[in-house]
Design a protein around this motif. Sequence first.
Motif, PDB file in Angstrom:
ATOM      1  N   HIS A 117       0.883  -1.164   0.000  1.00  0.00           N
ATOM      2  CA  HIS A 117       0.000   0.000   0.000  1.00  0.00           C
ATOM      3  C   HIS A 117       0.924   1.218   0.000  1.00  0.00           C
ATOM      4  O   HIS A 117       1.405   1.636   1.040  1.00  0.00           O
ATOM      5  CB  HIS A 117      -0.901  -0.011   1.239  1.00  0.00           C
ATOM      6  CG  HIS A 117      -1.926   1.080   1.244  1.00  0.00           C
ATOM      7  ND1 HIS A 117      -3.100   0.963   1.913  1.00  0.00           N
ATOM      8  CD2 HIS A 117      -1.974   2.296   0.642  1.00  0.00           C
ATOM      9  CE1 HIS A 117      -3.820   2.062   1.741  1.00  0.00           C
ATOM     10  NE2 HIS A 117      -3.138   2.880   0.983  1.00  0.00           N
ATOM     11  N   GLY A 157      -1.911   3.803  -2.874  1.00  0.00           N
ATOM     12  CA  GLY A 157      -2.637   2.567  -3.046  1.00  0.00           C
ATOM     13  C   GLY A 157      -1.833   1.379  -3.504  1.00  0.00           C
ATOM     14  O   GLY A 157      -0.629   1.269  -3.241  1.00  0.00           O
ATOM     15  N   ILE A 214      -6.256   6.883  -5.553  1.00  0.00           N
ATOM     16  CA  ILE A 214      -5.872   5.667  -4.832  1.00  0.00           C
ATOM     17  C   ILE A 214      -6.171   4.463  -5.713  1.00  0.00           C
ATOM     18  O   ILE A 214      -7.332   4.215  -6.047  1.00  0.00           O
ATOM     19  CB  ILE A 214      -6.643   5.544  -3.499  1.00  0.00           C
ATOM     20  CG1 ILE A 214      -6.440   6.806  -2.643  1.00  0.00           C
ATOM     21  CG2 ILE A 214      -6.212   4.287  -2.749  1.00  0.00           C
ATOM     22  CD1 ILE A 214      -7.392   6.922  -1.473  1.00  0.00           C
TER      23      ILE A 214
END
Length: 189
Positions: A11, A53, A165
């Motif tokens: 992430h 993301g 994201i």
Amino acid sequence: MAEKHRHFIIHKPWGMISQFVNPAKRKKKLLGELYDFPEGTMAIGRLDVPSEGLLLLTTDGKVSAEIRSNKYEKEYYVQVDGIVTEKEIEQLQNGVEIGINGKKYLTKPGKSFIIDDPKFPLRSQKIRDERHGPTSWFSIIIREGKFRQVRKMTAAVGLPTLRLIRVRIGEIKLENLEVSGVKEVNSFM
């Protein structure tokens, strides 16, 4: 016996370069600061510095080339300045004209739909507050990945991107992986 390749889901936080080496030598965080990755690990595609993301990493160049191909959908949640309407959603789905390397380019048709605020954790850099007007969220799903494509697409329909994201590549989802989190997986396919 050949060495077994390794694969990672991360992430990527806001403000990080999607590389292990910073060619500009600026004070930006690099992927290697998140985890002790094995030698030869590479990012599969990129997310620009202000994007967040899902980012996939691998030691297998063949897997990297396969996932970067147009075979796999990439889904992004986008927060924009203003209220997105069905008109803009339809334009994004049909393809919009953007600039790539100084030339006009018509994006390929994709999918897009309005979503509620996905309630991601606040990012380290504040976006802005309500005094600057309303914002809205939508999902955009594309198979191509031109330089800053989604940001250029939202600007083309009059909705500048505030937050971007990536939440999915093919069947691989970001799900509940915390910001800066790293998860090793057996394979991507």
